[in-house]
Design a protein around this motif. Structure first.
Motif, mmCIF file in Angstrom:
data_model
loop_
_atom_site.group_PDB
_atom_site.id
_atom_site.type_symbol
_atom_site.label_atom_id
_atom_site.label_comp_id
_atom_site.label_asym_id
_atom_site.label_seq_id
_atom_site.Cartn_x
_atom_site.Cartn_y
_atom_site.Cartn_z
ATOM 1 N N GLN A 121 0.834 -1.202 0.000
ATOM 2 C CA GLN A 121 0.000 0.000 0.000
ATOM 3 C C GLN A 121 0.867 1.250 0.000
ATOM 4 O O GLN A 121 0.565 2.218 -0.686
ATOM 5 C CB GLN A 121 -0.936 0.001 1.202
ATOM 6 N N SER A 122 1.944 1.228 0.752
ATOM 7 C CA SER A 122 2.861 2.358 0.797
ATOM 8 C C SER A 122 3.497 2.594 -0.575
ATOM 9 O O SER A 122 3.596 3.727 -1.032
ATOM 10 C CB SER A 122 3.941 2.110 1.848
ATOM 11 N N GLU A 123 3.919 1.513 -1.220
ATOM 12 C CA GLU A 123 4.527 1.630 -2.544
ATOM 13 C C GLU A 123 3.516 2.144 -3.560
ATOM 14 O O GLU A 123 3.844 2.972 -4.408
ATOM 15 C CB GLU A 123 5.091 0.280 -2.987
ATOM 16 N N GLU A 124 2.273 1.661 -3.483
ATOM 17 C CA GLU A 124 1.232 2.110 -4.405
ATOM 18 C C GLU A 124 0.907 3.582 -4.180
ATOM 19 O O GLU A 124 0.743 4.351 -5.128
ATOM 20 C CB GLU A 124 -0.034 1.253 -4.244
ATOM 21 N N SER A 125 0.839 3.998 -2.911
ATOM 22 C CA SER A 125 0.587 5.406 -2.600
ATOM 23 C C SER A 125 1.697 6.285 -3.161
ATOM 24 O O SER A 125 1.431 7.345 -3.723
ATOM 25 C CB SER A 125 0.499 5.620 -1.089
ATOM 26 N N GLU A 126 2.929 5.844 -3.004
ATOM 27 C CA GLU A 126 4.070 6.603 -3.524
ATOM 28 C C GLU A 126 3.993 6.702 -5.050
ATOM 29 O O GLU A 126 4.245 7.750 -5.633
ATOM 30 C CB GLU A 126 5.379 5.933 -3.094
ATOM 31 N N ARG A 127 3.622 5.618 -5.687
ATOM 32 C CA ARG A 127 3.502 5.585 -7.152
ATOM 33 C C ARG A 127 2.412 6.561 -7.631
ATOM 34 O O ARG A 127 2.601 7.307 -8.588
ATOM 35 C CB ARG A 127 3.168 4.150 -7.582
ATOM 36 N N ILE A 128 1.284 6.556 -6.947
ATOM 37 C CA ILE A 128 0.179 7.451 -7.307
ATOM 38 C C ILE A 128 0.593 8.898 -7.072
ATOM 39 O O ILE A 128 0.347 9.770 -7.907
ATOM 40 C CB ILE A 128 -1.094 7.095 -6.513
ATOM 41 N N GLN A 133 2.239 14.284 -9.133
ATOM 42 C CA GLN A 133 3.263 15.322 -9.228
ATOM 43 C C GLN A 133 3.712 15.543 -10.667
ATOM 44 O O GLN A 133 4.146 16.635 -11.019
ATOM 45 C CB GLN A 133 4.483 14.946 -8.376
ATOM 46 N N ALA A 134 3.594 14.515 -11.501
ATOM 47 C CA ALA A 134 3.997 14.644 -12.897
ATOM 48 C C ALA A 134 2.984 15.465 -13.705
ATOM 49 O O ALA A 134 3.296 15.946 -14.789
ATOM 50 C CB ALA A 134 4.171 13.260 -13.524
ATOM 51 N N LEU A 135 1.773 15.625 -13.163
ATOM 52 C CA LEU A 135 0.759 16.436 -13.846
ATOM 53 C C LEU A 135 1.135 17.910 -13.766
ATOM 54 O O LEU A 135 1.753 18.349 -12.807
ATOM 55 C CB LEU A 135 -0.610 16.255 -13.181
ATOM 56 N N ALA A 174 -7.168 14.986 -15.900
ATOM 57 C CA ALA A 174 -6.191 14.549 -14.890
ATOM 58 C C ALA A 174 -6.359 13.064 -14.606
ATOM 59 O O ALA A 174 -5.369 12.322 -14.552
ATOM 60 C CB ALA A 174 -6.354 15.358 -13.605
ATOM 61 N N ARG A 175 -7.617 12.621 -14.466
ATOM 62 C CA ARG A 175 -7.858 11.192 -14.225
ATOM 63 C C ARG A 175 -7.356 10.349 -15.387
ATOM 64 O O ARG A 175 -6.726 9.304 -15.183
ATOM 65 C CB ARG A 175 -9.361 10.941 -13.999
ATOM 66 N N LYS A 176 -7.618 10.794 -16.602
ATOM 67 C CA LYS A 176 -7.161 10.055 -17.784
ATOM 68 C C LYS A 176 -5.634 10.010 -17.843
ATOM 69 O O LYS A 176 -5.047 8.963 -18.137
ATOM 70 C CB LYS A 176 -7.720 10.676 -19.075
ATOM 71 N N LYS A 177 -4.988 11.135 -17.564
ATOM 72 C CA LYS A 177 -3.522 11.171 -17.583
ATOM 73 C C LYS A 177 -2.947 10.254 -16.502
ATOM 74 O O LYS A 177 -1.951 9.565 -16.730
ATOM 75 C CB LYS A 177 -3.012 12.604 -17.388
ATOM 76 N N LEU A 178 -3.571 10.246 -15.335
ATOM 77 C CA LEU A 178 -3.109 9.377 -14.258
ATOM 78 C C LEU A 178 -3.302 7.906 -14.621
ATOM 79 O O LEU A 178 -2.429 7.078 -14.359
ATOM 80 C CB LEU A 178 -3.833 9.701 -12.951
#
Length: 188
Positions: A121-128, A133-135, A174-178
């Motif tokens: 979960q921590s890794e997934e949160s970091e990835r998200i 941040q890339a947006l 934003a959702r589509k880009k994510l």
């Protein structure tokens, strides 16, 4: 009582030398900036210092803003860049290799109940978070206001001085880009 002046009006007043107008902008966006800085700084005093630095930089460079009505996005961009610089410097200072293992640097015990799940979960949160941040701030700010802060589109519109329909488009994009960045589809 909340200030009803638009961001553009306040920015123009600040550019004309009105410091009180900048105080209104700080009041309006301090929550957004503090929430971002606390994501990066583990210590509250560091988060406070970061936020103060963000507002100082914004004040020093407010004459450079091209579109005063997009102050929120511009400020978020400053905050995000400052937080990224902070994180980069902290990693450089904190994660030097040593022979001694500290409690904070120890990986979770694989035999501990739930540690694998917590780590995933921590890794997934970091990835998200990295994907957000890339947006560009144009998409990141409305997305975070909608999904992290739970604001309605109307409240976002009032805060950012952007139309509700434009904000809906930005959140959708934003959702589509994510989804693209994270390699997901609508079914997931």
């Amino acid at each position: 009582m909340p200030d009803s002046r638009s961001d553009a009006t306040l920015v123009n007043q600040v550019q004309a030398g009105d410091r009180e107008a900048f105080e209104r902008l700080i009041e309006r966006y301090q929550r957004m900036v503090f929430e971002l800085t606390t994501q990066y700084a583990a210590v509250s005093s560091d988060a406070d210092d970061l936020a103060q630095d963000v507002f100082l930089r914004a004040f020093q460079h407010i004459d450079r803003i091209d579109t005063p009505s997009r102050f929120a996005s511009w400020l978020y961009g400053i905050a995000l860049n400052r937080c990224r610089d902070y994180a980069k410097n902290r990693r450089r200072d904190t994660y030097a290799f040593t022979d001694q293992e500290t409690e904070a640097g120890r990986l979770p015990d694989r035999n501990q109940t739930g540690s694998d799940t917590a780590l995933m979960q921590s890794e997934e949160s970091e990835r998200i978070w990295k994907a957000i941040q890339a947006l560009s701030p144009t998409y990141a700010v409305p997305f975070l206001l909608k999904y992290r802060d739970g604001l309605t589109y109307q409240a976002m519109s009032d805060r950012m001085d952007v139309s509700v329909s434009a904000l809906k488009v930005r959140v959708h994009r934003a959702r589509k880009k994510l989804q693209t960045h994270l390699g997901r589809t609508d079914d997931e």
